[in-house]
Design a protein around this motif. Sequence first.
Motif, PDB file in Angstrom:
ATOM      1  N   LEU A 175      -5.472  35.694 108.504  1.00  0.00           N
ATOM      2  CA  LEU A 175      -6.349  35.209 109.810  1.00  0.00           C
ATOM      3  C   LEU A 175      -7.707  35.095 109.670  1.00  0.00           C
ATOM      4  O   LEU A 175      -8.522  34.334 109.977  1.00  0.00           O
ATOM      5  N   ALA A 176      -8.190  36.271 109.084  1.00  0.00           N
ATOM      6  CA  ALA A 176      -9.708  36.369 108.710  1.00  0.00           C
ATOM      7  C   ALA A 176     -10.178  35.073 107.727  1.00  0.00           C
ATOM      8  O   ALA A 176     -11.185  34.741 107.861  1.00  0.00           O
ATOM      9  N   LEU A 177      -9.235  34.765 106.909  1.00  0.00           N
ATOM     10  CA  LEU A 177      -9.499  33.843 105.803  1.00  0.00           C
ATOM     11  C   LEU A 177      -9.395  32.473 106.507  1.00  0.00           C
ATOM     12  O   LEU A 177     -10.193  31.632 106.291  1.00  0.00           O
ATOM     13  N   LEU A 206     -16.570  36.249 105.329  1.00  0.00           N
ATOM     14  CA  LEU A 206     -15.825  35.408 104.192  1.00  0.00           C
ATOM     15  C   LEU A 206     -16.432  34.142 104.087  1.00  0.00           C
ATOM     16  O   LEU A 206     -16.013  33.522 103.062  1.00  0.00           O
ATOM     17  N   LYS A 207     -17.126  33.823 104.901  1.00  0.00           N
ATOM     18  CA  LYS A 207     -17.485  32.164 104.896  1.00  0.00           C
ATOM     19  C   LYS A 207     -18.385  32.068 103.622  1.00  0.00           C
ATOM     20  O   LYS A 207     -19.442  32.757 103.460  1.00  0.00           O
ATOM     21  N   GLY A 208     -18.002  30.990 102.926  1.00  0.00           N
ATOM     22  CA  GLY A 208     -19.096  30.533 101.806  1.00  0.00           C
ATOM     23  C   GLY A 208     -18.686  31.523 100.587  1.00  0.00           C
ATOM     24  O   GLY A 208     -19.256  31.151  99.465  1.00  0.00           O
ATOM     25  N   THR A 209     -17.780  32.282 100.526  1.00  0.00           N
ATOM     26  CA  THR A 209     -17.261  33.151  99.270  1.00  0.00           C
ATOM     27  C   THR A 209     -16.462  32.244  98.651  1.00  0.00           C
ATOM     28  O   THR A 209     -15.717  31.345  99.311  1.00  0.00           O
ATOM     29  N   SER A 210     -16.065  32.576  97.351  1.00  0.00           N
ATOM     30  CA  SER A 210     -15.024  31.823  96.495  1.00  0.00           C
ATOM     31  C   SER A 210     -13.690  32.011  97.106  1.00  0.00           C
ATOM     32  O   SER A 210     -12.886  31.302  96.831  1.00  0.00           O
ATOM     33  N   ILE A 211     -13.374  33.353  97.471  1.00  0.00           N
ATOM     34  CA  ILE A 211     -12.149  33.505  98.028  1.00  0.00           C
ATOM     35  C   ILE A 211     -11.643  32.614  99.267  1.00  0.00           C
ATOM     36  O   ILE A 211     -10.688  31.869  99.468  1.00  0.00           O
ATOM     37  N   TYR A 212     -12.771  32.346 100.212  1.00  0.00           N
ATOM     38  CA  TYR A 212     -12.665  31.327 101.017  1.00  0.00           C
ATOM     39  C   TYR A 212     -12.298  30.078 100.766  1.00  0.00           C
ATOM     40  O   TYR A 212     -11.528  29.326 101.430  1.00  0.00           O
ATOM     41  N   SER A 263     -10.850  29.086  98.004  1.00  0.00           N
ATOM     42  CA  SER A 263      -9.910  28.914  97.091  1.00  0.00           C
ATOM     43  C   SER A 263      -8.591  28.574  97.775  1.00  0.00           C
ATOM     44  O   SER A 263      -8.063  29.452  98.368  1.00  0.00           O
ATOM     45  N   PHE A 264      -7.953  27.406  97.373  1.00  0.00           N
ATOM     46  CA  PHE A 264      -6.785  27.011  97.984  1.00  0.00           C
ATOM     47  C   PHE A 264      -5.552  27.808  97.382  1.00  0.00           C
ATOM     48  O   PHE A 264      -4.428  28.053  97.919  1.00  0.00           O
ATOM     49  N   VAL A 265      -5.647  27.882  96.098  1.00  0.00           N
ATOM     50  CA  VAL A 265      -4.545  28.674  95.404  1.00  0.00           C
ATOM     51  C   VAL A 265      -4.351  29.993  95.799  1.00  0.00           C
ATOM     52  O   VAL A 265      -3.204  30.498  96.043  1.00  0.00           O
ATOM     53  N   PHE A 266      -5.418  30.672  96.323  1.00  0.00           N
ATOM     54  CA  PHE A 266      -5.454  31.901  96.674  1.00  0.00           C
ATOM     55  C   PHE A 266      -4.596  31.890  98.077  1.00  0.00           C
ATOM     56  O   PHE A 266      -4.006  32.917  98.325  1.00  0.00           O
ATOM     57  N   ARG A 267      -4.837  31.097  98.947  1.00  0.00           N
ATOM     58  CA  ARG A 267      -4.489  30.907 100.214  1.00  0.00           C
ATOM     59  C   ARG A 267      -2.933  30.652 100.201  1.00  0.00           C
ATOM     60  O   ARG A 267      -2.159  31.281 100.969  1.00  0.00           O
ATOM     61  N   ILE A 268      -2.437  29.652  99.208  1.00  0.00           N
ATOM     62  CA  ILE A 268      -1.163  29.428  98.871  1.00  0.00           C
ATOM     63  C   ILE A 268      -0.101  30.851  98.584  1.00  0.00           C
ATOM     64  O   ILE A 268       0.834  30.918  99.092  1.00  0.00           O
TER      65      ILE A 268
END
Length: 122
Positions: free
Chosen positions: A80-82, A89-95, A97-102
């Motif tokens: 939810l935070a992502l 988190l806005k602007g970070t590489s985790i935000y 990354s679609f692979v990380f979210r998937i």
Amino acid sequence: MGNLIWHEYARFVSLSATTYTIWSAFWGFFYRKFFWDFVGGTIRAPGGIQPASNVAFLITIIVKAPVVQILSMVLGFGLLALDYPAPFLKGTSIYRSFVFRIVLLILQAFFAILYYQLLAVL
């Protein structure tokens, strides 16, 4: 234009699925039941069905100590935070990354399936 619209729909689906997962984990704290106890269980005369011994681990992590519900709720708040996104988190590489979210969404679906049987009883 089409990619932007599909991206927003995917984000809304992810937000609604994550919100439902958090809600169902909350209810899983109060209504703990291992629904699949009838598979291989023994029927007792006054007590009903006694689960088989091979599902003892699942009963431990779902009923006795709600580990699955806690992990699902923590993962749901993280997603939810992502997806909303949280300002830190806005602007970070985790935000981005679609692979990380998937991967996180697949893990969330796995935990939700483990205790989905809780809400099937209600």
